[in-house]
Design an enzyme around this catalytic site. Sequence first.
Site, PDB file in Angstrom:
ATOM      1  N   GLU A 482      -5.152 -36.910  25.358  1.00  0.00           N
ATOM      2  CA  GLU A 482      -4.601 -36.365  26.511  1.00  0.00           C
ATOM      3  C   GLU A 482      -3.171 -35.916  26.213  1.00  0.00           C
ATOM      4  OE1 GLU A 482      -5.177 -38.810  29.912  1.00  0.00           O
ATOM      5  OE2 GLU A 482      -4.456 -37.623  31.142  1.00  0.00           O
ATOM      6  N   GLU A 761       0.681 -48.290  30.403  1.00  0.00           N
ATOM      7  CA  GLU A 761       0.175 -47.334  31.272  1.00  0.00           C
ATOM      8  C   GLU A 761       0.152 -48.027  32.871  1.00  0.00           C
ATOM      9  OE1 GLU A 761      -3.281 -45.584  30.758  1.00  0.00           O
ATOM     10  OE2 GLU A 761      -3.089 -43.886  31.992  1.00  0.00           O
TER      11      GLU A 761
HETATM   12  C1  BGC Z   1      -2.291 -39.721  33.034  1.00  0.00           C
HETATM   13  C2  BGC Z   1      -0.993 -39.730  33.846  1.00  0.00           C
HETATM   14  C3  BGC Z   1      -1.236 -38.990  34.994  1.00  0.00           C
HETATM   15  C4  BGC Z   1      -2.693 -39.066  35.886  1.00  0.00           C
HETATM   16  C5  BGC Z   1      -2.512 -38.391  37.024  1.00  0.00           C
HETATM   17  C6  BGC Z   1      -3.586 -39.940  33.968  1.00  0.00           C
HETATM   18  O1  BGC Z   1      -4.611 -39.568  33.000  1.00  0.00           O
HETATM   19  O2  BGC Z   1      -2.268 -40.470  31.795  1.00  0.00           O
HETATM   20  O3  BGC Z   1      -0.334 -40.425  33.596  1.00  0.00           O
HETATM   21  O4  BGC Z   1      -0.001 -38.781  35.740  1.00  0.00           O
HETATM   22  O5  BGC Z   1      -3.692 -39.028  34.937  1.00  0.00           O
HETATM   23  O6  BGC Z   1      -3.105 -39.263  37.888  1.00  0.00           O
END
Ligand code: BGC
Length: 916
Positions: A482, A761
């Site tokens: 990501e 997270e």
């Molecule tokens: C990310 C986040 C981001 C989110 C949006 C995720 O996949 O890791 O940190 O803000 O998507 O909802």
Amino acid sequence: MSASATSVSHLRCEYLIDPEGIDETSPRLSWRLESDRRGARQMAYRIRVAGSRDALTSGSHLRWDSGRVESDRTTHVPYVGEKLQSRDRCSWTVEVWDETGASVTSAPAGWTMGLLKSADWSAKWIAADPEIIRRDPQAMAPTLTQPGTPSIFRRGFELVGAVRRATVYASARGVFELRANGRRVGNDLFAPEWTDYQKRIHYRTYDVTALLKAGINQFQATLGDGWWSGFVGWQESRARYGSLENSLVLQLEIELTTGERLTVGTDSDWRCTTGPILASDFMMGEQYDARRERLLGDSSNSRWLRAVEVAAPAVALVSQRSEPVRMTDTITPTAVDEVSPGVFIFNLGQNIAGWVRLQLKNVPTGTRLVLRHGERLNPDGTLYTENLRRAKATDTYIAKGAALETFEPHFTFHGFQYVELSGYPGTPPAGTVTGCVVQSATPPAGHFECSHPGVNRLWLNGVWSQRDNFLSVPTDCPQRDERLGWTGDAQVFLRTASYNSDVAAFFTKWMTDVEDAQTTDGIFPDVAPRVPEGKNFVGLDELCGAAGWADAGIIVPWTIWRVYGDQRIIERHWPSMVAWMNYLERTNPDGLRTRDLRNNYGDWLCIPTDTTFRTNSPMKDLLATAYWADDAAKMARMARVLGRQDEAVRFESMFERVRAAFQREFVRADGQLAVEAQTAYVIALTFDLLPEAVRARAAKRLVADIRGLDWHLSTGFIGISHLNPALTLSGNAEVAYRLLLQETYPSWLYPVLHGATTIWERWNGWTHQDGFFNPQMNSFNHYSLGSVGEWLFRHVAGIEIDPEVSGFRRFVLKPFIGRGLQFARASYRTMHGEIESHWQRAGERLTWQVRVPANTTAWIYIPSENGSMVSTDGLPLLGREGEFAICEAPAGRYEFQSTILDETTNQARALGRSGQ
Ligand code: BGC
């Protein structure tokens, strides 16, 4: 020099120390006054700028002499001297007069100009001849699913005399590493870093005078994929910008001591080949065969083919205006475990972004060593990698069999605390594995410490998640496939980030990425830089406009202005911010922001978690409308700063309109909100969206909700940074402290008590009950939930921005002393110098030491029982506000003493007030 004398330090140009190759033709100069003398301040300054140190010293030929300016200003003074041209070199000093009449002149600092016009580039863009891959049986051609072998470019040239000065300007579609005569040029990594390559590409400037010599010289560049053609985000395929071909431009400009000038630029006279790096990709890792290093020594024409000239990009080359990515630390493992025969797992004791340095002694040639990286271990002690998704995060090194060999990968990085080494013959001795920390080199700014070790670790975890994720752009996470510049995460964490490090240049650069990603309709993005759409990727059409994410387009310039006193960032982005406000208004004529919210993440990862995309709900509508109102309030204030009075009026009335709609739709007369969620209350209170009459009742309901959860929080990304500040400012600091010190799930300390070394997270990344959460979205290094760092500085240590004055020229010191902490101590390096606040309590006695930097003043709020004695270290007492005695302090060090309630009485009283 005596302790009380004034000195001038920290000369900076556009936030950077002695930057090379800037594009800014009116760069802003800043400096710091240093003195612990009470009341130290600047009365006047004089800036002198010359084309060289000698000219500066002699005072002849100045490019700019500001003359003596009667002013206390020390930041963002724009250069308004002789017009700056490409390649200009500037040396400057500042002389200041302090309030004693004494004057002092700084040591000289400098900056150089880059190449301001495209016509300045005579070098050609070059790519490797694909034939180099075909001729090399081991090399791999790049495909959409697999990284190819990086190419190496080389050019030899002869210099007929000694070098007076040599500068290289370089850019790439891809990432480069340069060498001159075998020595590394600069110490930055992944140059020229990430931008929206469809809008602009960075170039970098290096002074290579010391690396060249009379006679034969050789310049070499290794070119890897990086963000240009490598894996970015969670796609299955590469080449997001439409091409698998990496290319390079490099222009070396040399001046000899004879005065002769020559330019060596890339063109088809450069030769290219393949080398020891067989493949390298950010997500996948690197394969390196050290036996192939000797291929580079073979200079035959069959290995070194002519480079191919390719078309230059259609977009502008711009100088990078932020600190580059660098290696900033190394870490020795704390433990090693042989989990199965020949498979060793090293624990760094810290989750980092970067890589491993492998050091090998007398390992047989051809030995294949494999390094796999992970953040956690499985219960059986093996490496947990499921949460990396498609990122392979594997480096492979094939030894050449030297007495000593050292390997570090080149164009990859991993997010990891544990590294698994296999293939080592025997047992690896100490020193085999070292962790290397890689990050954008934003200078450290703040330090926090208190009597609670868990809270200290929590703060440190936020610092680490920031270090690990501020890598060219503020990313969400460094480990899985990501690593994108999610705007919501960045805005939520920005204030915390600004206390930890000086992030002014970093966010100034990134705000350009945000604007570059804005749609023609004015919609700000959810991720910046924009990642063009591709197979299996949610494209820009949807990756924009989400409430709390896209609003970063307003929040970032606002915050950089508030923290660093930087007006230019507002000026520069004003049209794009207005375009966003126009879009919101156009789309939502009734004042409720409920339409076109695209992915609509809501209070992402709150409890209970709602991760459904593309749907509305009362909670999401409430948050979106609240963010719109707050955008309008910020715009109104910024418009006033810029002197745009009409627009200020427009945004003030927009704020009132949206606020009224918010109240109609979401607020009941008794202060209850249409949505019973902590974040709803926190946001409504913070953004001033409630009628005065119901504020206190709303705060009570917030506290009641927390109490109903047995003193636990439930906020997600959006509520979290405002939760403790909102509690504190609504008279519920004790509740904020209670949340801070809560140890059971969900809480900030729960991960800390279970070994976290970075911020997770999600609250339930791992729990006693369920173990690891679903690996599809379970990073252990996302900073958003760590944005409580802001509160530790603002309200625990009490170092707060003045409501009227930006940039800490004047500021507020106002700690809220809560149950559970015996002391708190913080320092924070602002543009003006270091603020310090250190309080300690002994029963009812509070002692508080502070430092107000030279040339600043502070409003001091001394926590104290009404009617009790307060010792103010000679400052006149101006009055009281609730439980604070107020003074105003000019620069200096002070110690205050007062009486506060002891912990038990304080808590009882506080909880009584919150409705218990
Ligand atoms: C990310 C986040 C981001 C989110 C949006 C995720 O996949 O890791 O940190 O803000 O998507 O909802």
